[in-house]
Design a protein around this motif. Sequence first.
Motif, PDB file in Angstrom:
ATOM      1  N   MET A   8      34.699  48.274  30.692  1.00  0.00           N
ATOM      2  CA  MET A   8      35.156  47.420  31.435  1.00  0.00           C
ATOM      3  C   MET A   8      36.094  47.866  32.461  1.00  0.00           C
ATOM      4  N   ARG A   9      35.848  47.244  33.813  1.00  0.00           N
ATOM      5  CA  ARG A   9      36.776  47.807  34.921  1.00  0.00           C
ATOM      6  C   ARG A   9      36.152  49.219  35.252  1.00  0.00           C
ATOM      7  N   GLN A  10      34.938  49.577  34.915  1.00  0.00           N
ATOM      8  CA  GLN A  10      34.631  51.120  35.059  1.00  0.00           C
ATOM      9  C   GLN A  10      34.501  51.412  36.666  1.00  0.00           C
ATOM     10  N   ALA A  11      34.230  50.241  37.377  1.00  0.00           N
ATOM     11  CA  ALA A  11      34.459  50.558  38.943  1.00  0.00           C
ATOM     12  C   ALA A  11      35.810  50.191  39.322  1.00  0.00           C
ATOM     13  N   GLY A  12      36.756  51.148  39.541  1.00  0.00           N
ATOM     14  CA  GLY A  12      38.304  50.744  39.999  1.00  0.00           C
ATOM     15  C   GLY A  12      39.125  51.754  40.084  1.00  0.00           C
ATOM     16  N   ARG A  13      40.157  51.678  39.893  1.00  0.00           N
ATOM     17  CA  ARG A  13      41.177  52.455  40.699  1.00  0.00           C
ATOM     18  C   ARG A  13      41.710  53.789  40.011  1.00  0.00           C
ATOM     19  N   TYR A  14      40.986  54.065  39.010  1.00  0.00           N
ATOM     20  CA  TYR A  14      41.136  55.446  38.306  1.00  0.00           C
ATOM     21  C   TYR A  14      40.246  56.318  39.045  1.00  0.00           C
ATOM     22  N   SER A  18      37.126  58.007  44.518  1.00  0.00           N
ATOM     23  CA  SER A  18      36.276  57.426  45.505  1.00  0.00           C
ATOM     24  C   SER A  18      36.215  56.040  45.620  1.00  0.00           C
ATOM     25  N   TYR A  19      36.753  55.351  44.623  1.00  0.00           N
ATOM     26  CA  TYR A  19      37.090  53.675  44.710  1.00  0.00           C
ATOM     27  C   TYR A  19      38.367  53.793  45.748  1.00  0.00           C
ATOM     28  N   MET A  20      39.494  54.671  45.388  1.00  0.00           N
ATOM     29  CA  MET A  20      40.689  54.528  46.169  1.00  0.00           C
ATOM     30  C   MET A  20      40.423  54.966  47.691  1.00  0.00           C
ATOM     31  N   LEU A  23      37.673  53.779  49.304  1.00  0.00           N
ATOM     32  CA  LEU A  23      37.228  52.602  50.055  1.00  0.00           C
ATOM     33  C   LEU A  23      38.161  51.595  49.928  1.00  0.00           C
ATOM     34  N   ARG A  24      39.018  51.530  48.874  1.00  0.00           N
ATOM     35  CA  ARG A  24      40.286  50.706  49.069  1.00  0.00           C
ATOM     36  C   ARG A  24      41.137  50.886  50.141  1.00  0.00           C
ATOM     37  N   ARG A  25      41.228  52.126  50.675  1.00  0.00           N
ATOM     38  CA  ARG A  25      42.212  52.163  51.640  1.00  0.00           C
ATOM     39  C   ARG A  25      41.640  51.682  52.876  1.00  0.00           C
ATOM     40  N   THR A  75      36.823  41.991  51.278  1.00  0.00           N
ATOM     41  CA  THR A  75      35.689  42.608  52.126  1.00  0.00           C
ATOM     42  C   THR A  75      34.921  43.468  51.234  1.00  0.00           C
ATOM     43  N   ARG A  76      35.619  44.166  50.322  1.00  0.00           N
ATOM     44  CA  ARG A  76      34.791  45.110  49.337  1.00  0.00           C
ATOM     45  C   ARG A  76      33.788  44.075  48.651  1.00  0.00           C
ATOM     46  N   VAL A  77      34.402  43.106  48.143  1.00  0.00           N
ATOM     47  CA  VAL A  77      33.414  42.207  47.258  1.00  0.00           C
ATOM     48  C   VAL A  77      32.671  41.502  47.951  1.00  0.00           C
ATOM     49  N   PHE A  99      30.351  45.002  41.010  1.00  0.00           N
ATOM     50  CA  PHE A  99      31.600  45.106  41.335  1.00  0.00           C
ATOM     51  C   PHE A  99      31.928  43.740  42.201  1.00  0.00           C
ATOM     52  N   SER A 100      32.707  42.901  41.525  1.00  0.00           N
ATOM     53  CA  SER A 100      33.211  41.541  42.120  1.00  0.00           C
ATOM     54  C   SER A 100      34.409  41.144  41.371  1.00  0.00           C
ATOM     55  N   ASP A 101      34.494  39.697  41.422  1.00  0.00           N
ATOM     56  CA  ASP A 101      35.775  39.457  40.609  1.00  0.00           C
ATOM     57  C   ASP A 101      35.327  38.067  39.940  1.00  0.00           C
ATOM     58  N   ILE A 102      36.043  37.501  38.941  1.00  0.00           N
ATOM     59  CA  ILE A 102      35.820  36.367  38.299  1.00  0.00           C
ATOM     60  C   ILE A 102      36.359  35.158  39.352  1.00  0.00           C
ATOM     61  N   LEU A 103      37.239  35.437  40.059  1.00  0.00           N
ATOM     62  CA  LEU A 103      38.126  34.519  41.102  1.00  0.00           C
ATOM     63  C   LEU A 103      36.953  34.245  42.418  1.00  0.00           C
ATOM     64  N   CYS A 154      42.910  28.750  33.794  1.00  0.00           N
ATOM     65  CA  CYS A 154      44.303  29.178  34.089  1.00  0.00           C
ATOM     66  C   CYS A 154      44.585  29.743  35.152  1.00  0.00           C
ATOM     67  N   TYR A 155      43.774  30.555  35.907  1.00  0.00           N
ATOM     68  CA  TYR A 155      44.198  30.884  37.468  1.00  0.00           C
ATOM     69  C   TYR A 155      44.204  29.522  38.263  1.00  0.00           C
ATOM     70  N   MET A 156      43.482  28.745  38.069  1.00  0.00           N
ATOM     71  CA  MET A 156      43.443  27.477  39.032  1.00  0.00           C
ATOM     72  C   MET A 156      44.819  26.589  38.947  1.00  0.00           C
ATOM     73  N   ASP A 161      36.404  35.908  28.705  1.00  0.00           N
ATOM     74  CA  ASP A 161      37.422  34.912  28.431  1.00  0.00           C
ATOM     75  C   ASP A 161      38.615  35.591  28.050  1.00  0.00           C
ATOM     76  N   SER A 162      39.279  36.273  29.230  1.00  0.00           N
ATOM     77  CA  SER A 162      40.439  37.080  29.215  1.00  0.00           C
ATOM     78  C   SER A 162      41.669  36.430  28.428  1.00  0.00           C
ATOM     79  N   TRP A 163      41.952  35.071  28.566  1.00  0.00           N
ATOM     80  CA  TRP A 163      43.013  34.627  28.230  1.00  0.00           C
ATOM     81  C   TRP A 163      42.933  33.588  27.048  1.00  0.00           C
ATOM     82  N   GLY A 175      38.603  47.890  24.466  1.00  0.00           N
ATOM     83  CA  GLY A 175      38.947  46.561  23.995  1.00  0.00           C
ATOM     84  C   GLY A 175      39.413  45.823  25.443  1.00  0.00           C
ATOM     85  N   HIS A 176      39.711  46.300  26.379  1.00  0.00           N
ATOM     86  CA  HIS A 176      39.871  45.664  27.826  1.00  0.00           C
ATOM     87  C   HIS A 176      39.649  46.689  28.921  1.00  0.00           C
ATOM     88  N   GLY A 177      40.099  46.267  30.085  1.00  0.00           N
ATOM     89  CA  GLY A 177      39.688  47.050  31.163  1.00  0.00           C
ATOM     90  C   GLY A 177      40.359  48.421  31.186  1.00  0.00           C
TER      91      GLY A 177
HETATM   92  O1  CP3 Z   1      34.439  45.970  35.254  1.00  0.00           O
HETATM   93  C1  CP3 Z   1      34.044  46.296  36.442  1.00  0.00           C
HETATM   94  O2  CP3 Z   1      33.963  47.408  36.920  1.00  0.00           O
HETATM   95  C2  CP3 Z   1      33.426  44.930  37.401  1.00  0.00           C
HETATM   96  C3  CP3 Z   1      34.491  44.439  38.339  1.00  0.00           C
HETATM   97  C4  CP3 Z   1      35.406  43.416  37.925  1.00  0.00           C
HETATM   98  C5  CP3 Z   1      36.702  43.240  38.604  1.00  0.00           C
HETATM   99  N1  CP3 Z   1      37.348  42.110  38.206  1.00  0.00           N
HETATM  100  C6  CP3 Z   1      37.172  44.172  39.755  1.00  0.00           C
HETATM  101  C7  CP3 Z   1      38.570  44.113  40.199  1.00  0.00           C
HETATM  102  C8  CP3 Z   1      35.412  42.436  36.834  1.00  0.00           C
HETATM  103  C9  CP3 Z   1      34.452  42.626  35.746  1.00  0.00           C
HETATM  104  C10 CP3 Z   1      36.631  41.786  36.895  1.00  0.00           C
HETATM  105  C11 CP3 Z   1      36.911  40.768  35.965  1.00  0.00           C
HETATM  106  C12 CP3 Z   1      38.347  40.133  36.214  1.00  0.00           C
HETATM  107  N2  CP3 Z   1      39.172  40.016  37.006  1.00  0.00           N
HETATM  108  C13 CP3 Z   1      38.869  39.553  35.084  1.00  0.00           C
HETATM  109  C14 CP3 Z   1      38.284  39.478  33.710  1.00  0.00           C
HETATM  110  C15 CP3 Z   1      38.523  41.011  33.040  1.00  0.00           C
HETATM  111  C16 CP3 Z   1      39.736  41.209  32.681  1.00  0.00           C
HETATM  112  O3  CP3 Z   1      40.470  42.124  33.076  1.00  0.00           O
HETATM  113  O4  CP3 Z   1      40.597  40.320  31.946  1.00  0.00           O
HETATM  114  C17 CP3 Z   1      40.147  38.886  35.542  1.00  0.00           C
HETATM  115  C18 CP3 Z   1      41.255  38.286  34.536  1.00  0.00           C
HETATM  116  C19 CP3 Z   1      40.498  39.088  37.027  1.00  0.00           C
HETATM  117  C20 CP3 Z   1      41.231  38.739  37.806  1.00  0.00           C
HETATM  118  C21 CP3 Z   1      41.991  39.679  38.581  1.00  0.00           C
HETATM  119  N3  CP3 Z   1      41.360  40.876  39.444  1.00  0.00           N
HETATM  120  C22 CP3 Z   1      43.030  40.142  38.171  1.00  0.00           C
HETATM  121  C23 CP3 Z   1      44.003  39.900  37.313  1.00  0.00           C
HETATM  122  C24 CP3 Z   1      43.363  41.250  39.202  1.00  0.00           C
HETATM  123  C25 CP3 Z   1      44.570  42.212  39.387  1.00  0.00           C
HETATM  124  C26 CP3 Z   1      44.937  43.114  38.409  1.00  0.00           C
HETATM  125  C27 CP3 Z   1      44.448  44.462  38.787  1.00  0.00           C
HETATM  126  O5  CP3 Z   1      43.892  44.984  37.744  1.00  0.00           O
HETATM  127  O6  CP3 Z   1      44.669  44.807  39.930  1.00  0.00           O
HETATM  128  C28 CP3 Z   1      42.129  41.519  40.039  1.00  0.00           C
HETATM  129  C29 CP3 Z   1      41.677  42.261  41.070  1.00  0.00           C
HETATM  130  C30 CP3 Z   1      40.637  43.283  40.728  1.00  0.00           C
HETATM  131  N4  CP3 Z   1      39.340  42.727  40.159  1.00  0.00           N
HETATM  132  C31 CP3 Z   1      40.625  44.872  40.900  1.00  0.00           C
HETATM  133  C32 CP3 Z   1      39.192  45.361  40.487  1.00  0.00           C
HETATM  134  C33 CP3 Z   1      38.718  46.673  40.843  1.00  0.00           C
HETATM  135  C34 CP3 Z   1      41.821  45.629  41.521  1.00  0.00           C
HETATM  136  C35 CP3 Z   1      41.800  45.642  42.923  1.00  0.00           C
HETATM  137  C36 CP3 Z   1      42.357  46.761  43.453  1.00  0.00           C
HETATM  138  O7  CP3 Z   1      43.430  46.557  43.743  1.00  0.00           O
HETATM  139  O8  CP3 Z   1      41.603  47.662  44.062  1.00  0.00           O
END
Ligand code: CP3
Length: 341
Positions: A23-29, A32-34, A36-38, A44-46, A71-75, A149-151, A204-206, A317-319
Amino acid sequence: MQNHLLLKALKGEPVKRPPVWMMRQAGRYLPSYMELRRKYDFFTRVQTPQLACEITLQPVDQIGVDAAILFSDILVVPQAMGLDVQLIEHKGPYLPKTIQSHSDISRLESDEAADKLQYVYDAIRLIKKELNGKVPLIGFAGAPFTILCYMVEGKGSKNFERARQFCVSKPLEAHSLLSKITDVTIQYLIRQVKAGADVIQVFDSWSGLLSPSDFSKFARPYLIQIANELSAHAPVILFPKGSWYALEDLAVNSKASALGVDWCISPLTARTLTAGRVTLQGNFDPAHLHLSPEDITQEVHDMIRQFGPQRYIVNLGHGITPDVPVQNAKAFVEAVKSFKS
Ligand code: CP3
């Protein structure tokens, strides 16, 4: 498809080793993600299919996982329903206008919300083309309770106190909001599958913040509705984080192919509760990714032995957190590939 491990594990078919993704395998660690993040801000990335595609493929190419996750977001769902959603640096999500009343709910877009997410379907088509059958693609959405929860709260929170208060003090409004989110989510996820997503995960993160009784009211019915409608289109993974007591019920009463678990439940308890009825996914504590690669390998092998290698998807067990060294993420994946029963 060249790598069938995930799809086989979801169907309960025998595999030579379990599949692995994070989970969150495409991200800040990932450096190469960092990079594009800059250059581009979060939405815009989403919203740019080429960028979303490039970021989705990074962990497949660099870490060797057995599945890609969009790569997207639940929001993006509250956004498509008409709410302003911002991502604030070092703070996380922020929704300036929250949902509190019936009239707020009635103003939310439902019929056309899924149409506004065309950029997601375009990204999925592009990713599938680029993957060219290398590994399956996981699409996803947030579960209705987590989106509520977020809404309602308008931002991240430790306990989502206001969101929980809203549910218990205004149950009619809560159910009307949850139903509206559910309808949009089902349409959205069906369209993800039509665009090419091979598997769907619902986060269902929460849900773990709810008592078992409130879970049965405000989370369970909507999770089951989504799993049951989506299962006609693609295998579904439900991840009600923290709601371990619901595993047996969801295994028996939902059409999910797999249930995700966090590290607060032992593999044995999770297996006992689900009694072979579903595939399980999890549950490595991301904090343990700070051990040495040798220790990670050992712990991953132990975890696979405890879950058993069949009907099992290795995951965290989480991102994954931003501070995990890339070589440790690789050690996690390599450990699964070197596992011998
Ligand atoms: O898993 C993956 O690699 C796919 C991408 C993905 C993201 N968000 C990218 C993201 C997925 C599946 C999510 C789901 C998500 N988003 C959840 C459910 C999973 C979980 O972690 O509980 C939730 C609660 C969110 C809401 C959200 N989006 C939060 C709380 C945050 C900020 C916290 C954080 O980690 O920075 C985000 C932003 C977000 N979504 C980032 C990424 C890679 C970080 C953005 C960045 O700073 O580059």
